[in-house]
Design a protein around this motif. Structure first.
Motif, PDB file in Angstrom:
ATOM      1  N   CYS A 189     100.851 -66.187 -63.697  1.00  0.00           N
ATOM      2  CA  CYS A 189     100.785 -66.956 -62.452  1.00  0.00           C
ATOM      3  C   CYS A 189     102.196 -67.406 -62.080  1.00  0.00           C
ATOM      4  O   CYS A 189     102.896 -68.005 -62.909  1.00  0.00           O
ATOM      5  CB  CYS A 189      99.880 -68.174 -62.643  1.00  0.00           C
ATOM      6  N   LYS A 190     102.596 -67.074 -60.868  1.00  0.00           N
ATOM      7  CA  LYS A 190     103.907 -67.554 -60.394  1.00  0.00           C
ATOM      8  C   LYS A 190     103.714 -68.794 -59.524  1.00  0.00           C
ATOM      9  O   LYS A 190     102.802 -68.832 -58.694  1.00  0.00           O
ATOM     10  CB  LYS A 190     104.628 -66.452 -59.597  1.00  0.00           C
ATOM     11  N   LEU A 191     104.577 -69.767 -59.734  1.00  0.00           N
ATOM     12  CA  LEU A 191     104.649 -70.932 -58.843  1.00  0.00           C
ATOM     13  C   LEU A 191     105.954 -70.776 -58.083  1.00  0.00           C
ATOM     14  O   LEU A 191     107.026 -70.758 -58.695  1.00  0.00           O
ATOM     15  CB  LEU A 191     104.689 -72.225 -59.652  1.00  0.00           C
ATOM     16  N   VAL A 192     105.859 -70.637 -56.784  1.00  0.00           N
ATOM     17  CA  VAL A 192     107.084 -70.379 -56.004  1.00  0.00           C
ATOM     18  C   VAL A 192     107.106 -71.279 -54.779  1.00  0.00           C
ATOM     19  O   VAL A 192     106.096 -71.436 -54.091  1.00  0.00           O
ATOM     20  CB  VAL A 192     107.224 -68.865 -55.653  1.00  0.00           C
ATOM     21  N   SER A 193     108.257 -71.885 -54.537  1.00  0.00           N
ATOM     22  CA  SER A 193     108.339 -72.853 -53.440  1.00  0.00           C
ATOM     23  C   SER A 193     109.204 -72.328 -52.305  1.00  0.00           C
ATOM     24  O   SER A 193     110.055 -71.454 -52.493  1.00  0.00           O
ATOM     25  CB  SER A 193     108.904 -74.168 -53.972  1.00  0.00           C
ATOM     26  N   SER A 208     106.397 -56.732 -45.748  1.00  0.00           N
ATOM     27  CA  SER A 208     106.316 -57.220 -47.128  1.00  0.00           C
ATOM     28  C   SER A 208     105.815 -58.661 -47.174  1.00  0.00           C
ATOM     29  O   SER A 208     106.241 -59.494 -46.377  1.00  0.00           O
ATOM     30  CB  SER A 208     107.721 -57.130 -47.733  1.00  0.00           C
ATOM     31  N   LEU A 209     104.919 -58.935 -48.114  1.00  0.00           N
ATOM     32  CA  LEU A 209     104.499 -60.328 -48.355  1.00  0.00           C
ATOM     33  C   LEU A 209     104.935 -60.800 -49.725  1.00  0.00           C
ATOM     34  O   LEU A 209     105.249 -61.957 -49.927  1.00  0.00           O
ATOM     35  CB  LEU A 209     102.973 -60.433 -48.258  1.00  0.00           C
ATOM     36  N   GLY A 210     104.952 -59.859 -50.685  1.00  0.00           N
ATOM     37  CA  GLY A 210     105.202 -60.214 -52.079  1.00  0.00           C
ATOM     38  C   GLY A 210     103.871 -60.360 -52.792  1.00  0.00           C
ATOM     39  O   GLY A 210     102.934 -60.941 -52.244  1.00  0.00           O
ATOM     40  N   MET A 211     103.785 -59.794 -54.008  1.00  0.00           N
ATOM     41  CA  MET A 211     102.497 -59.799 -54.719  1.00  0.00           C
ATOM     42  C   MET A 211     102.616 -60.413 -56.107  1.00  0.00           C
ATOM     43  O   MET A 211     103.597 -60.172 -56.826  1.00  0.00           O
ATOM     44  CB  MET A 211     101.996 -58.364 -54.891  1.00  0.00           C
ATOM     45  N   ALA A 212     101.542 -61.127 -56.488  1.00  0.00           N
ATOM     46  CA  ALA A 212     101.480 -61.713 -57.836  1.00  0.00           C
ATOM     47  C   ALA A 212     101.614 -60.633 -58.910  1.00  0.00           C
ATOM     48  O   ALA A 212     102.273 -60.856 -59.929  1.00  0.00           O
ATOM     49  CB  ALA A 212     100.151 -62.447 -58.001  1.00  0.00           C
ATOM     50  N   ALA A 218      94.266 -63.567 -52.388  1.00  0.00           N
ATOM     51  CA  ALA A 218      95.331 -64.087 -51.526  1.00  0.00           C
ATOM     52  C   ALA A 218      95.872 -65.345 -52.190  1.00  0.00           C
ATOM     53  O   ALA A 218      95.122 -66.101 -52.807  1.00  0.00           O
ATOM     54  CB  ALA A 218      94.760 -64.410 -50.156  1.00  0.00           C
ATOM     55  N   ARG A 219      97.190 -65.562 -52.085  1.00  0.00           N
ATOM     56  CA  ARG A 219      97.759 -66.726 -52.770  1.00  0.00           C
ATOM     57  C   ARG A 219      97.363 -68.028 -52.061  1.00  0.00           C
ATOM     58  O   ARG A 219      97.127 -68.025 -50.850  1.00  0.00           O
ATOM     59  CB  ARG A 219      99.282 -66.587 -52.846  1.00  0.00           C
ATOM     60  N   ALA A 220      97.348 -69.112 -52.846  1.00  0.00           N
ATOM     61  CA  ALA A 220      97.081 -70.431 -52.255  1.00  0.00           C
ATOM     62  C   ALA A 220      98.408 -71.006 -51.782  1.00  0.00           C
ATOM     63  O   ALA A 220      99.422 -70.902 -52.482  1.00  0.00           O
ATOM     64  CB  ALA A 220      96.464 -71.341 -53.298  1.00  0.00           C
ATOM     65  N   LEU A 272     104.313 -74.884 -51.429  1.00  0.00           N
ATOM     66  CA  LEU A 272     104.222 -74.356 -52.800  1.00  0.00           C
ATOM     67  C   LEU A 272     103.177 -73.247 -52.784  1.00  0.00           C
ATOM     68  O   LEU A 272     102.029 -73.477 -52.387  1.00  0.00           O
ATOM     69  CB  LEU A 272     103.805 -75.452 -53.786  1.00  0.00           C
ATOM     70  N   TYR A 273     103.601 -72.048 -53.170  1.00  0.00           N
ATOM     71  CA  TYR A 273     102.680 -70.912 -53.261  1.00  0.00           C
ATOM     72  C   TYR A 273     102.249 -70.773 -54.720  1.00  0.00           C
ATOM     73  O   TYR A 273     103.098 -70.787 -55.617  1.00  0.00           O
ATOM     74  CB  TYR A 273     103.374 -69.606 -52.868  1.00  0.00           C
ATOM     75  N   THR A 274     100.937 -70.609 -54.949  1.00  0.00           N
ATOM     76  CA  THR A 274     100.425 -70.357 -56.303  1.00  0.00           C
ATOM     77  C   THR A 274      99.926 -68.918 -56.339  1.00  0.00           C
ATOM     78  O   THR A 274      99.051 -68.551 -55.560  1.00  0.00           O
ATOM     79  CB  THR A 274      99.259 -71.311 -56.627  1.00  0.00           C
ATOM     80  N   MET A 275     100.507 -68.121 -57.251  1.00  0.00           N
ATOM     81  CA  MET A 275     100.239 -66.672 -57.209  1.00  0.00           C
ATOM     82  C   MET A 275      99.771 -66.146 -58.573  1.00  0.00           C
ATOM     83  O   MET A 275     100.566 -65.662 -59.371  1.00  0.00           O
ATOM     84  CB  MET A 275     101.517 -65.931 -56.764  1.00  0.00           C
ATOM     85  N   PRO A 276      98.444 -66.230 -58.835  1.00  0.00           N
ATOM     86  CA  PRO A 276      97.934 -65.680 -60.087  1.00  0.00           C
ATOM     87  C   PRO A 276      97.573 -64.198 -59.955  1.00  0.00           C
ATOM     88  O   PRO A 276      97.176 -63.746 -58.871  1.00  0.00           O
ATOM     89  CB  PRO A 276      96.666 -66.499 -60.335  1.00  0.00           C
ATOM     90  N   ILE A 319     113.916 -63.077 -60.608  1.00  0.00           N
ATOM     91  CA  ILE A 319     112.868 -62.036 -60.650  1.00  0.00           C
ATOM     92  C   ILE A 319     112.292 -61.848 -59.250  1.00  0.00           C
ATOM     93  O   ILE A 319     112.115 -60.720 -58.777  1.00  0.00           O
ATOM     94  CB  ILE A 319     111.755 -62.426 -61.661  1.00  0.00           C
ATOM     95  N   THR A 320     112.028 -62.954 -58.566  1.00  0.00           N
ATOM     96  CA  THR A 320     111.489 -62.869 -57.196  1.00  0.00           C
ATOM     97  C   THR A 320     112.457 -62.117 -56.284  1.00  0.00           C
ATOM     98  O   THR A 320     112.061 -61.230 -55.514  1.00  0.00           O
ATOM     99  CB  THR A 320     111.238 -64.287 -56.641  1.00  0.00           C
ATOM    100  N   ASN A 321     113.731 -62.453 -56.389  1.00  0.00           N
ATOM    101  CA  ASN A 321     114.712 -61.810 -55.511  1.00  0.00           C
ATOM    102  C   ASN A 321     114.814 -60.312 -55.784  1.00  0.00           C
ATOM    103  O   ASN A 321     114.784 -59.485 -54.870  1.00  0.00           O
ATOM    104  CB  ASN A 321     116.079 -62.476 -55.663  1.00  0.00           C
ATOM    105  N   TRP A 322     114.914 -59.973 -57.062  1.00  0.00           N
ATOM    106  CA  TRP A 322     115.069 -58.553 -57.425  1.00  0.00           C
ATOM    107  C   TRP A 322     113.811 -57.756 -57.095  1.00  0.00           C
ATOM    108  O   TRP A 322     113.897 -56.662 -56.539  1.00  0.00           O
ATOM    109  CB  TRP A 322     115.376 -58.431 -58.927  1.00  0.00           C
ATOM    110  N   ARG A 323     112.644 -58.304 -57.424  1.00  0.00           N
ATOM    111  CA  ARG A 323     111.432 -57.495 -57.198  1.00  0.00           C
ATOM    112  C   ARG A 323     111.144 -57.342 -55.705  1.00  0.00           C
ATOM    113  O   ARG A 323     110.551 -56.366 -55.272  1.00  0.00           O
ATOM    114  CB  ARG A 323     110.247 -58.024 -57.998  1.00  0.00           C
ATOM    115  N   THR A 324     111.594 -58.317 -54.890  1.00  0.00           N
ATOM    116  CA  THR A 324     111.382 -58.203 -53.442  1.00  0.00           C
ATOM    117  C   THR A 324     112.252 -57.074 -52.880  1.00  0.00           C
ATOM    118  O   THR A 324     111.776 -56.246 -52.078  1.00  0.00           O
ATOM    119  CB  THR A 324     111.705 -59.545 -52.754  1.00  0.00           C
TER     120      THR A 324
HETATM  121  O1  LIG Z   1     106.173 -63.355 -52.876  1.00  0.00           O
HETATM  122  C1  LIG Z   1     106.942 -64.280 -53.048  1.00  0.00           C
HETATM  123  O2  LIG Z   1     107.343 -64.596 -54.156  1.00  0.00           O
HETATM  124  C2  LIG Z   1     107.435 -65.105 -51.878  1.00  0.00           C
HETATM  125  C3  LIG Z   1     106.999 -66.481 -51.992  1.00  0.00           C
HETATM  126  C4  LIG Z   1     107.474 -67.296 -50.840  1.00  0.00           C
HETATM  127  C5  LIG Z   1     107.037 -66.681 -49.579  1.00  0.00           C
HETATM  128  C6  LIG Z   1     107.423 -65.268 -49.496  1.00  0.00           C
HETATM  129  N1  LIG Z   1     106.978 -64.532 -50.646  1.00  0.00           N
END
Ligand SMILES: O=C(O)[C@@H]1CCCCN1
Ligand SMILES: NC(=O)c1ccc[n+]([C@@H]2O[C@H](COP(=O)([O-])OP(=O)(O)OC[C@H]3O[C@@H](n4cnc5c(N)ncnc54)[C@H](O)[C@@H]3O)[C@@H](O)[C@H]2O)c1
Length: 329
Positions: free
Chosen positions: A81-85, A306-310, A51-53, A64-68, A123-128
């Motif tokens: 690892c994605k850093l997404v705010s 949908s949550l979005g995945m690293a 699970a992302r931090a 700030l989401y950290t997604m490794p 990339i985030t927008n398109w992959r979502t």
């Molecule tokens: O999966 C993502 O990239 C985004 C990050 C922000 C919250 C929603 N999901």
């Protein structure tokens, strides 16, 4: 990357791929395949992500989401690892910025050497949007006449474009809390697609949702937008927004629907509000792709939460990195 990379000269060079270059390299069909493969890999045990931090910045309540993640695949395999705010005030600045901004670090999976820093917002927008399209492909094997999009922001816009590319709806409805914004987006999209009335703005949420075959909810608010009694039998909903309480769909919709997720780790961490309604998730989209679970009955209302995945970002980073090297060498 040292695995399956013909550009050995570039192996030790740190590459920065900026927004402009990423936009030039993005392609809907390639994005769809990368996201579909990452979803399948999650179900097949070839994708690794916790699970992302989520780091909350005090006072502003920005995140700030950290997604490794690590994806083991010959074509899309990557360690990254994605850093997404999530900065809600960004769109309201004198010089507006996106609500969601991202960067992706791509590492060599054998040595852990940093190979690339890649601008990750597009990339985030398109992959979502592609993730919603993959979910729709596996959950909605029916006619696609009417698409209803709730929210005319970045995600609303990109979903309208992606879904027209993949499914060719006869009408794409757009609703926004501020109706002028839905009007503006509909006009822009009609112009870009060389159409007159394909994209239509709706003032009332109910009118937008009634009779729609597929619905996308993509706002940043936590208010209920969609009521169960408006939803057509057999419709499919892509619930894209990640809000603490996930209130875009009313409780009755979740209770009446078959709800699917992208990954169990994320769902256990971030979707307790839905679990508390007594809703049991049917499975991951990847489980439908591998055949581990059966598709729903055709008259069931389905929800992809949908949550979005690293690992989607890892697959996309690898795709963009390889395209960048192969077209710049
Ligand atoms: O999966 C993502 O990239 C985004 C990050 C922000 C919250 C929603 N999901
Ligand atoms: N699932 C994923 O992988 C993923 C990835 C990226 C973004 N998201 C989510 O998508 C959502 C939209 O992001 P975006 O980048 O399009 O944001 P945006 O700021 O571009 O658009 C937000 C939209 O929400 C509307 N809105 C705001 N408050 C509202 C309210 N109370 N009621 C109704 N509408 C309201 C605004 O009018 C605007 O149209 C966010 O919740 C974000 O977390 C999810």
């Amino acid at each position: 990357m040292s695995t399956n990379n013909n550009n050995n000269n570039n192996n030790n060079k740190l590459v920065y791929i900026d927004d402009h270059r990423v936009r030039h390299l993005l392609d809907w069909d390639k994005t769809f395949k990368a996201v579909e493969k990452s979803m399948e890999s999650v179900a097949a045990g070839r994708a690794f992500q916790n699970a992302r931090a989520i780091t909350t910045i005090p006072k502003t309540h920005n995140f700030l989401y950290t997604m490794p993640g690590y994806l083991n695949d010959s074509k899309y395999g990557a360690l990254g690892c994605k850093l997404v705010s999530h900065f809600p005030e960004n769109p309201n600045r004198a010089k507006p910025l996106p609500y969601v901004l991202a960067n992706i670090l791509l590492l060599d999976p054998e040595t852990s050497i940093l190979k690339a820093v890649i601008a990750g917002t597009d990339i985030t927008n398109w992959r979502t949007a592609a993730a919603s399209a993959v979910a729709t492909k596996y959950l909605h094997r029916k006619e696609n006449n009417i698409l209803a999009i709730m929210g005319a922001g970045v995600q609303g816009r990109i979903h309208a474009i992606a879904f027209q590319h993949f499914f060719k709806f006869k009408e794409v409805r757009i609703w926004n809390r501020t109706p002028e914004r839905a009007q503006k987006l509909a006009v822009e999209l009609n112009r870009e697609h060389n159409t007159k009335n394909l994209f239509v703005a709706y003032d009332k949420a109910e009118d937008c949702v009634r009779n729609a075959d597929v619905i996308v909810t993509a706002t940043t608010g936590a208010s209920t937008l969609v009521k169960c009694e408006w939803i057509k039998k057999g419709a499919h909903i892509n619930a894209v927004a990640v809000n603490p309480n996930n209130r875009e769909l009313d409780d009755a919709t979740y209770k009446a629907s078959q709800v699917y997720i992208d990954n169990w780790n994320g769902a256990r961490s971030e979707l307790n509000g839905i679990k508390e309604l007594g809703v049991e998730f049917k499975g991951q989209i990847g489980d439908l792709i591998t055949g581990a679970i059966h598709p729903p009955e055709s008259d069931a209302i389905t929800v992809f939460q949908s949550l979005g995945m690293a690992v989607e970002d890892c697959a996309m980073a690898r795709l963009i990195y390889d395209l960048h090297l192969s077209s710049s060498s």
